[in-house]
Design a protein around this motif. Structure first.
Motif, PDB file in Angstrom:
ATOM      1  N   THR A   1       9.585   1.975   6.659  1.00 55.96           N
ATOM      2  CA  THR A   1       8.177   1.602   6.874  1.00 55.96           C
ATOM      3  C   THR A   1       7.778   0.455   5.946  1.00 55.96           C
TER       4      THR A   1
ATOM      5  N   TYR B   1      -5.285  -2.727   7.276  1.00 52.68           N
ATOM      6  CA  TYR B   1      -3.967  -2.207   6.899  1.00 52.68           C
ATOM      7  C   TYR B   1      -2.952  -2.605   7.962  1.00 52.68           C
ATOM      8  N   ILE B   2      -1.807  -3.030   7.510  1.00 56.16           N
ATOM      9  CA  ILE B   2      -0.746  -3.463   8.428  1.00 56.16           C
ATOM     10  C   ILE B   2       0.432  -2.537   8.173  1.00 56.16           C
ATOM     11  N   GLU B   3       0.874  -1.859   9.225  1.00 59.60           N
ATOM     12  CA  GLU B   3       2.026  -0.952   9.057  1.00 59.60           C
ATOM     13  C   GLU B   3       2.982  -1.152  10.220  1.00 59.60           C
TER      14      GLU B   3
ATOM     15  N   ALA C   1      -1.986  -3.859   2.574  1.00 58.07           N
ATOM     16  CA  ALA C   1      -3.419  -4.041   2.848  1.00 58.07           C
ATOM     17  C   ALA C   1      -3.719  -5.523   2.747  1.00 58.07           C
TER      18      ALA C   1
ATOM     19  N   ASP D   1       0.843  -1.199   0.000  1.00 64.82           N
ATOM     20  CA  ASP D   1       0.000   0.000   0.000  1.00 64.82           C
ATOM     21  C   ASP D   1       0.884   1.256   0.000  1.00 64.82           C
TER      22      ASP D   1
ATOM     23  N   ARG E   1       4.218  -1.326   4.717  1.00 63.89           N
ATOM     24  CA  ARG E   1       2.775  -1.081   4.786  1.00 63.89           C
ATOM     25  C   ARG E   1       2.069  -1.873   3.692  1.00 63.89           C
TER      26      ARG E   1
ATOM     27  N   GLN F   1       7.506  -0.667  11.410  1.00 61.15           N
ATOM     28  CA  GLN F   1       8.828  -0.144  11.057  1.00 61.15           C
ATOM     29  C   GLN F   1       9.846  -1.275  11.088  1.00 61.15           C
TER      30      GLN F   1
ATOM     31  N   GLY G   1       3.038   4.204   0.782  1.00 55.77           N
ATOM     32  CA  GLY G   1       3.888   4.424   1.955  1.00 55.77           C
ATOM     33  C   GLY G   1       4.822   3.258   2.214  1.00 55.77           C
ATOM     34  N   HIS G   2       4.575   2.116   1.523  1.00 57.85           N
ATOM     35  CA  HIS G   2       5.444   0.952   1.705  1.00 57.85           C
ATOM     36  C   HIS G   2       6.862   1.318   1.242  1.00 57.85           C
TER      37      HIS G   2
END
Ligand SMILES: C[S@@+](CC[C@H](N)C(=O)[O-])C[C@H]1O[C@@H](n2cnc3c(N)ncnc32)[C@H](O)[C@@H]1O
Length: 291
Positions: A277, A233-235, A281, A193, A279, A237, A195-196
């Motif tokens: 990051t 959504y999985i985010e 879905a 998604d 990120r 670091q 920002g990945h």
């Protein structure tokens, strides 16, 4: 092994059942077509004999193995396995069943192996168009049958035979997924998604995920599959050193556009370690109800 999942495999030419012959050195269909099992343990099931596209190459597979073995994507693998468990619960698959989980574009088998280790008595079909991937799939887990096949063609599986399909950063064929899924079965899709890998985009020169990707995936599947739950959504670091960053880029589609020399030069300019990051879905899709 192929023998564990032979009951769901089908002739890619006409869909008839396959069985093992010569101690599973060949799979032969009811209509008499024969498919050699490679000595590494996988079988190519393609109507045209070979496969048109080669998929991930050995270097990409090596990078994937190196990156995933360091556990950087652990929250992703756990989320996929958890979603499979929920899908099986919702389908009321009994605890003493031996469910079939099929992963398409399964790569090294990292995700499928984790799921099979967690879901009691489960068996896996690992499909990938890449021969280096199929070789790895054949040894990734004792309960995996490895098949080299193209997801864009008729899948070499019987109708209504698979409990859950997983697709992790790989292509999808909703019409075929709907054909091979058992009633009540689900497709789990993990897709990158916006920002990945955001922190790597500029210094390495890779493009961002386009906005609306998940929504487009869902609407493209809508004739066959419908959401079984809201998208999650999985985010998280990751702390990545230069070698992990090189592996991450080396396993991605960017590896096809950035030469190893250019990548090495760009990675060398990064700090020794970076917070990056991750990120994605995760979507659960069920068969579209018949009108
Ligand atoms: C980004 S990798 C993901 C691999 C694995 N799911 C993972 O996340 O570790 C995409 C995979 O899909 C495979 N692939 C690409 N096109 C395919 C196709 N048409 N049919 C089957 N597999 C395909 C590639 O060879 C590659 O292994």
């Amino acid at each position: 092994m192929l023998a564990d999942v032979i009951e769901v495999l089908a002739d890619p030419i006409d869909g008839t059942a396959l069985h093992g012959e010569d101690n599973f050195r060949r799979l032969v269909s009811e209509s008499g077509h024969s498919y050699d099992v490679a000595r590494q343990g996988y079988v190519t099931l393609s109507a045209g004999g070979g496969l048109k596209f080669s998929g991930d190459n050995p270097e990409m597979l090596q990078s994937r193995e190196a990156f995933l073995s360091r556990g950087h994507f652990a929250p992703f693998v756990e989320a996929v396995t958890e979603a499979v468990g929920v899908a099986l619960d919702e389908a009321e698959v009994p605890d003493d069943a031996h469910p079939i989980i099929m992963e398409v574009g399964a790569g090294t088998g990292y995700y499928l192996s984790h799921t099979l280790d967690t879901v009691l008595n489960s068996r896996g079909v690992g499909i990938d168009i890449s021969i280096p991937a199929a070789k790895r799939l054949a040894t990734c887990h004792s309960q995996v049958g490895a098949v080299a096949a193209d997801v864009w063609s008729r899948l070499p599986l019987k109708d209504d035979s698979v409990d859950v399909i997983t697709v992790v950063f790989a292509p999808r064929n909703p019409a075929e997924f709907a054909r091979v899924l058992k009633p009540g079965g689900q497709v789990i899709v993990l897709s990158a998604d916006v920002g990945h890998l955001a922190e790597l985009r500029e210094p390495i020169g890779i493009i961002d995920v386009e906005p609306g990707k998940v929504e487009r995936m869902i609407s493209q599947a809508a004739d066959y599959l419908v959401p079984a739950a809201p998208v999650e959504y999985i985010e998280f670091q990751m702390e990545l050193d230069q070698s992990s960053i090189a592996s991450q880029i080396g396993m991605s589609p960017s590896a096809r556009h950035i030469s190893p020399e250019v990548l090495a030069a760009r990675v060398a300019k990064l700090p020794p370690s970076m917070t990056v990051t991750a990120r994605a879905a995760i979507s659960r899709l069920a068969l579209k109800p018949q009108d």
